[in-house]
Design a protein around this motif. Structure first.
Motif, mmCIF file in Angstrom:
data_model
loop_
_atom_site.group_PDB
_atom_site.id
_atom_site.type_symbol
_atom_site.label_atom_id
_atom_site.label_comp_id
_atom_site.label_asym_id
_atom_site.label_seq_id
_atom_site.Cartn_x
_atom_site.Cartn_y
_atom_site.Cartn_z
ATOM 1 N N UNK A 103 -1.192 -18.578 0.878
ATOM 2 C CA UNK A 103 -2.117 -17.585 0.302
ATOM 3 C C UNK A 103 -1.787 -17.424 -1.168
ATOM 4 N N UNK A 104 -2.791 -17.036 -1.931
ATOM 5 C CA UNK A 104 -2.593 -16.685 -3.338
ATOM 6 C C UNK A 104 -3.174 -15.283 -3.519
ATOM 7 N N UNK A 105 -2.376 -14.425 -4.145
ATOM 8 C CA UNK A 105 -2.810 -13.046 -4.396
ATOM 9 C C UNK A 105 -2.721 -12.812 -5.903
ATOM 10 N N UNK A 106 -3.750 -12.249 -6.494
ATOM 11 C CA UNK A 106 -3.647 -11.775 -7.876
ATOM 12 C C UNK A 106 -3.491 -10.263 -7.833
ATOM 13 N N UNK B 225 0.825 -1.221 0.000
ATOM 14 C CA UNK B 225 0.000 0.000 0.000
ATOM 15 C C UNK B 225 0.853 1.262 0.000
ATOM 16 N N UNK B 226 2.051 1.180 0.589
ATOM 17 C CA UNK B 226 2.892 2.358 0.736
ATOM 18 C C UNK B 226 3.880 2.536 -0.411
ATOM 19 N N UNK B 227 3.690 1.787 -1.475
ATOM 20 C CA UNK B 227 4.551 1.965 -2.657
ATOM 21 C C UNK B 227 4.245 3.319 -3.312
ATOM 22 N N UNK B 228 5.243 3.893 -3.969
ATOM 23 C CA UNK B 228 4.983 5.142 -4.695
ATOM 24 C C UNK B 228 4.283 4.836 -6.020
ATOM 25 N N UNK B 229 3.522 5.818 -6.532
ATOM 26 C CA UNK B 229 2.887 5.638 -7.842
ATOM 27 C C UNK B 229 2.699 7.004 -8.491
ATOM 28 N N UNK B 230 2.590 6.996 -9.797
ATOM 29 C CA UNK B 230 2.419 8.238 -10.549
ATOM 30 C C UNK B 230 1.166 8.977 -10.056
ATOM 31 N N UNK B 231 1.275 10.236 -9.751
ATOM 32 C CA UNK B 231 0.178 11.056 -9.201
ATOM 33 C C UNK B 231 -0.401 10.461 -7.921
ATOM 34 N N UNK B 232 0.326 9.592 -7.273
ATOM 35 C CA UNK B 232 -0.186 8.852 -6.104
ATOM 36 C C UNK B 232 -1.520 8.156 -6.438
ATOM 37 N N UNK B 233 -1.601 7.666 -7.684
ATOM 38 C CA UNK B 233 -2.876 7.099 -8.150
ATOM 39 C C UNK B 233 -3.156 5.706 -7.581
ATOM 40 N N UNK B 234 -2.124 5.029 -7.083
ATOM 41 C CA UNK B 234 -2.299 3.736 -6.406
ATOM 42 C C UNK B 234 -3.145 2.763 -7.247
ATOM 43 N N UNK B 235 -2.678 2.469 -8.467
ATOM 44 C CA UNK B 235 -3.512 1.681 -9.392
ATOM 45 C C UNK B 235 -3.593 0.193 -9.060
ATOM 46 N N UNK B 236 -2.807 -0.279 -8.093
ATOM 47 C CA UNK B 236 -2.797 -1.712 -7.764
ATOM 48 C C UNK B 236 -4.084 -2.125 -7.081
ATOM 49 N N UNK B 237 -4.494 -3.343 -7.360
ATOM 50 C CA UNK B 237 -5.610 -3.983 -6.643
ATOM 51 C C UNK B 237 -5.155 -5.402 -6.319
ATOM 52 N N UNK B 238 -5.492 -5.877 -5.141
ATOM 53 C CA UNK B 238 -5.061 -7.207 -4.699
ATOM 54 C C UNK B 238 -6.294 -8.065 -4.421
ATOM 55 N N UNK B 239 -6.362 -9.205 -5.080
ATOM 56 C CA UNK B 239 -7.454 -10.157 -4.849
ATOM 57 C C UNK B 239 -6.807 -11.352 -4.166
ATOM 58 N N UNK B 240 -7.291 -11.736 -3.013
ATOM 59 C CA UNK B 240 -6.551 -12.759 -2.271
ATOM 60 C C UNK B 240 -7.437 -13.860 -1.697
ATOM 61 N N UNK B 241 -6.797 -14.984 -1.479
ATOM 62 C CA UNK B 241 -7.448 -16.115 -0.812
ATOM 63 C C UNK B 241 -6.426 -16.762 0.101
ATOM 64 N N UNK B 242 -6.871 -17.166 1.276
ATOM 65 C CA UNK B 242 -5.979 -17.850 2.218
ATOM 66 C C UNK B 242 -6.300 -19.339 2.241
ATOM 67 N N UNK B 243 -5.256 -20.125 2.431
ATOM 68 C CA UNK B 243 -5.382 -21.585 2.521
ATOM 69 C C UNK B 243 -6.476 -21.989 3.514
ATOM 70 N N UNK B 244 -7.225 -23.009 3.161
ATOM 71 C CA UNK B 244 -8.287 -23.543 4.014
ATOM 72 C C UNK B 244 -9.448 -22.571 4.217
ATOM 73 N N UNK B 245 -9.457 -21.482 3.466
ATOM 74 C CA UNK B 245 -10.585 -20.559 3.567
ATOM 75 C C UNK B 245 -11.458 -20.693 2.316
ATOM 76 N N UNK B 246 -12.595 -20.022 2.369
ATOM 77 C CA UNK B 246 -13.636 -20.243 1.353
ATOM 78 C C UNK B 246 -13.146 -20.135 -0.089
ATOM 79 N N UNK B 247 -12.229 -19.208 -0.371
ATOM 80 C CA UNK B 247 -11.886 -18.939 -1.775
ATOM 81 C C UNK B 247 -10.654 -19.695 -2.263
ATOM 82 N N UNK B 248 -10.012 -20.478 -1.384
ATOM 83 C CA UNK B 248 -8.724 -21.091 -1.711
ATOM 84 C C UNK B 248 -8.781 -21.976 -2.965
ATOM 85 N N UNK B 249 -9.738 -22.909 -3.002
ATOM 86 C CA UNK B 249 -9.780 -23.862 -4.129
ATOM 87 C C UNK B 249 -9.992 -23.130 -5.444
#
Ligand SMILES: Cc1cc2nc3c(=O)[nH]c(=O)nc-3n(C[C@H](O)[C@H](O)[C@H](O)COP(=O)(O)O)c2cc1C
Length: 198
Positions: free
Chosen positions: A87-90, A44-68
């Protein structure tokens, strides 16, 4: 078996840059949401052009609902080892941005560069917290877009498997042979004072 890290920096840098590497032999540990959010907080604290923060993180943790579902969005090769990850993060980036004071979105020149900085921060924070991140472009881009509701103006950048080190004997021989921190080209091949050599 302990994995030997033979990396040596040619110029003085913090040890964490050498200690971060991308293993494939994970141990199937669970990761708490707090631990994962610490890794994403660094991004979250990475620098970005115009501080636009274009990154989005989609995540799932092992043994949790979205893992499979998330594991099934990696290609077969990456699934074969990331299945013991924690964990897997896109990482996705917005390809358009709203410039300060404007009311129309415009193409964002550096969205991938900015998201790359965020991934770098993530990987370093993970290393500082005792975790390992392994980037993956071997992922099912089209399915990720539809199954995870990725908006049309977003680019799917990469997947990240996060885990703790496990025994390398779980890997097939060809991957065991590669399970070590890799070297780098000398800086003289990638950094040029005054421009590219003519
Ligand atoms: C954006 C990105 C995509 C990658 N894709 C894959 C992948 O699909 N599968 C894989 O096994 N490794 C993948 N890697 C791992 C790289 O091969 C690895 O980071 C590189 O060899 C340097 O090694 P190190 O991270 O251990 O320093 C990827 C790394 C990055 C940064």
């Amino acid at each position: 078996m302990t994995i030997e890290n033979t990396r040596v920096a040619d110029h003085p840098i913090n040890r964490i840059f050498l200690d971060r590497w991308s293993p494939r032999a994970f141990d199937g540990s669970a990761i708490s949401e707090e631990e994962l959010l610490t890794i994403l907080e660094a991004a979250r604290w990475a620098p970005s052009s115009y501080n636009s923060q274009p990154w989005r993180f989609l995540y799932a943790r092992r043994d949790n609902a979205h893992w499979d579902k998330f594991l099934g969005l990696l290609n077969e090769f990456n699934q074969s080892w990331a299945k013991l990850g924690s964990a897997i993060v896109f990482v996705v980036s917005e390809t358009t941005m709203l410039p300060p004071g404007k009311d129309q979105r415009v193409p964002a020149y550096s969205h991938s560069f900015d998201a790359g900085a965020a991934w770098g921060y993530m990987a370093l924070q993970a290393a500082m917290s005792g975790w390992y991140c392994h980037g993956m472009v071997g992922i099912e881009m089209d399915r990720i877009r539809t199954e995870l509701n990725v908006p049309a103006d977003c680019r799917i950048e990469a997947g990240i498997a996060i885990g703790k080190l496990g025994p390398i004997t779980q890997l097939p021989d060809f991957l065991q042979a590669r399970e070590a921190p890799s070297p780098r080209k000398p800086l003289a091949e990638t950094a040029f004072e005054g421009g590219f050599p003519s």
